[in-house]
Write an enzyme that holds these catalytic residues in place. Structure first.
Site, short mmCIF file in Angstrom:
data_model
loop_
_atom_site.label_atom_id
_atom_site.label_comp_id
_atom_site.label_asym_id
_atom_site.label_seq_id
_atom_site.Cartn_x
_atom_site.Cartn_y
_atom_site.Cartn_z
N LYS A 13 0.83 -1.22 0.00
CA LYS A 13 0.00 0.00 0.00
C LYS A 13 0.86 1.26 0.00
O LYS A 13 0.58 2.21 -0.72
CB LYS A 13 -0.92 0.04 1.23
CG LYS A 13 -1.86 -1.13 1.36
CD LYS A 13 -2.85 -0.94 2.51
CE LYS A 13 -2.22 -0.87 3.90
NZ LYS A 13 -1.54 -2.10 4.34
N ARG A 88 -9.53 1.00 8.90
CA ARG A 88 -9.08 -0.34 9.28
C ARG A 88 -10.15 -1.08 10.06
O ARG A 88 -9.92 -2.21 10.46
CB ARG A 88 -7.84 -0.21 10.16
CG ARG A 88 -6.52 -0.56 9.44
CD ARG A 88 -5.44 -0.38 10.46
NE ARG A 88 -4.19 -1.02 10.21
CZ ARG A 88 -3.15 -0.43 9.62
NH1 ARG A 88 -3.27 0.79 9.13
NH2 ARG A 88 -2.01 -1.08 9.52
N ARG A 127 12.04 -5.63 5.48
CA ARG A 127 12.03 -4.28 4.90
C ARG A 127 12.73 -3.24 5.78
O ARG A 127 12.77 -3.35 6.99
CB ARG A 127 10.62 -3.83 4.53
CG ARG A 127 9.67 -3.69 5.66
CD ARG A 127 8.26 -3.44 5.13
NE ARG A 127 7.35 -3.18 6.21
CZ ARG A 127 6.06 -2.93 6.05
NH1 ARG A 127 5.52 -2.91 4.87
NH2 ARG A 127 5.29 -2.69 7.10
N ARG A 161 11.19 -0.64 11.15
CA ARG A 161 10.08 -0.39 12.06
C ARG A 161 10.09 -1.41 13.19
O ARG A 161 10.25 -2.61 12.93
CB ARG A 161 8.75 -0.49 11.30
CG ARG A 161 8.47 0.73 10.46
CD ARG A 161 7.29 0.55 9.58
NE ARG A 161 6.11 0.00 10.26
CZ ARG A 161 4.92 -0.09 9.67
NH1 ARG A 161 4.75 0.33 8.43
NH2 ARG A 161 3.90 -0.61 10.32
N ARG A 172 -0.28 -8.34 13.80
CA ARG A 172 -0.80 -7.36 12.83
C ARG A 172 -1.67 -8.05 11.77
O ARG A 172 -2.68 -7.52 11.34
CB ARG A 172 0.35 -6.58 12.19
CG ARG A 172 0.99 -5.62 13.20
CD ARG A 172 2.33 -5.10 12.71
NE ARG A 172 2.22 -4.31 11.52
CZ ARG A 172 3.24 -4.08 10.68
NH1 ARG A 172 4.43 -4.60 10.94
NH2 ARG A 172 3.06 -3.34 9.62
P1 AMP Z 1 0.80 0.89 9.20
O1 AMP Z 1 2.00 1.76 8.98
O2 AMP Z 1 -0.37 1.28 8.35
O3 AMP Z 1 1.12 -0.58 9.10
O4 AMP Z 1 0.34 1.15 10.71
C1 AMP Z 1 1.20 0.87 11.80
C2 AMP Z 1 0.37 0.72 13.06
O5 AMP Z 1 -0.30 1.95 13.35
C3 AMP Z 1 -0.73 -0.32 13.02
O6 AMP Z 1 -0.26 -1.63 13.29
C4 AMP Z 1 -1.68 0.20 14.09
O7 AMP Z 1 -1.19 -0.07 15.39
C5 AMP Z 1 -1.59 1.71 13.89
N1 AMP Z 1 -2.59 2.19 12.91
C6 AMP Z 1 -2.35 2.73 11.68
N2 AMP Z 1 -3.48 3.07 11.08
C7 AMP Z 1 -4.49 2.71 11.91
C8 AMP Z 1 -5.90 2.78 11.83
N3 AMP Z 1 -6.53 3.28 10.75
N4 AMP Z 1 -6.62 2.33 12.89
C9 AMP Z 1 -6.01 1.83 13.99
N5 AMP Z 1 -4.69 1.72 14.12
C10 AMP Z 1 -3.92 2.17 13.09
#
Ligand code: AMP
Length: 221
Positions: A13, A88, A127, A161, A172
Site C-alpha cells: 500500500k 481499518r 524491509r 520499524r 498485525r
Molecule cells: P501501518 O503503517 O499502516 O502498518 O500502521 C502501523 C500501526 O499503526 C498499526 O499496526 C496500528 O497499530 C496503527 N494504525 C495505523 N493506522 C491505523 C488505523 N486506521 N486504525 C487503527 N490503528 C492504526
C-alpha cells in the site's frame, strides 16, 4: 481523486500510494506514518499509540477518526487523496462516509491489494527505509544498488520499524483478518471495491491499479 488502498500489512500500500501521489498530484495519507510521527515527537497521541502499535494492535477508532478528520480538511487534500492504512475497521469506514458526506466529496474507489499471508511475513520482516528520504528497501527483494547507500538520496542511515519483527507481524495480520477484512464486504455492497493482484511485480501492480482508475474515469493530472 479520492481513493482507498486496502490490504494487509506488507501488501504494498505504501509503495503504490506514494507512486499514485506523484502521478496524480493528490495527497498520500498514511495513518501509520502520522502515528509514527506522533510517537517520535512524544506527543500525548504518540504516547497513547506507542504500546498498541508495538504490540501489533489497532489504536482506538475515536483517535484515528479525529486525526483523519483534521488531516483531510487541510488544503493539500483539495485535489484529492489516497488513504493508506485507513479505514481499518467498519466504524472507521462509516465515520469516513460521514466525513465525506459532510464535505460533499465522493469516494472514487477502494482498491484491495491481494497477497498470500506466507509472502507477507517474508516481505515485512526484511524491509527497511532510508532515514533521510524514506525510500523503501528489502533485504532480499529490493537492495540498494550500492550496499549501505540510498539509491534516491545517497543517505547512509537506514531504519527498521519496531513492529516489523516476526512476532509482531503475526499480531498485525490477525488484526487485519479480524478487524479490517470486514471492510471488504462493506465497500463491495457500495459497488466501490476493486481487487488487484498484489503478488505481481511492483510495476505490474501499478499498471493494474491504473487500469482500475481508467475504468472508472480517473486520469492522471
Ligand atoms: P501501518 O503503517 O499502516 O502498518 O500502521 C502501523 C500501526 O499503526 C498499526 O499496526 C496500528 O497499530 C496503527 N494504525 C495505523 N493506522 C491505523 C488505523 N486506521 N486504525 C487503527 N490503528 C492504526
Amino acid at each position: 481523486m479520492e481513493l482507498i488502498l486496502l490490504g494487509p500489512p506488507g501488501a504494498g500500500k505504501g509503495t503504490q500510494s506514494k507512486f499514485l501521489e506523484t502521478r496524480y498530484g493528490v495527497a498520500q495519507i498514511s495513518t501509520g506514518d502520522m502515528l509514527r510521527a506522533e510517537v517520535k515527537a512524544g506527543t500525548p497521541i504518540g504516547l497513547e499509540a506507542k504500546g498498541i502499535m508495538d504490540a501489533g494492535g489497532l489504536v482506538s477508532d475515536d483517535l484515528i477518526i479525529r486525526m483523519i478528520g483534521e488531516r483531510i480538511s487541510r488544503p493539500d487534500c483539495a485535489k484529492g487523496f489516497i488513504l493508506d492504512g485507513f479505514p481499518r475497521t467498519v466504524p472507521q469506514a462509516e465515520a469516513l462516509d460521514r466525513l465525506l458526506h459532510e464535505t460533499a466529496v465522493d469516494l472514487d474507489a477502494v482498491i484491495e491489494l491481494k497477497v498470500d499471508e506466507a509472502v507477507l511475513v517474508e516481505r515485512i520482516s526484511g524491509r527497511f527505509t532510508c532515514a533521510k528520504c524514506g525510500a523503501g528497501y528489502h533485504d532480499t527483494f529490493r537492495k540498494p544498488k550500492k550496499e549501505g547507500v540510498c539509491d534516491t538520496c545517497g543517505g547512509t542511515e537506514f531504519t527498521r520499524r519496531p513492529d516489523d519483527k516476526a512476532e509482531t507481524v503475526h499480531a498485525r495480520l490477525d488484526a487485519y483478518n479480524v478487524q479490517t477484512a470486514p471492510i471488504l464486504p462493506y465497500y463491495q455492497a457500495q459497488g466501490r471495491l476493486y481487487s488487484v493482484d498484489g503478488m505481481a511485480e511492483m510495476d505490474e501492480v501499478q499498471a493494474q491499479i491504473e487500469a482500475v482508475l481508467r475504468k472508472i474515469g480517473v486520469t492522471a493530472a
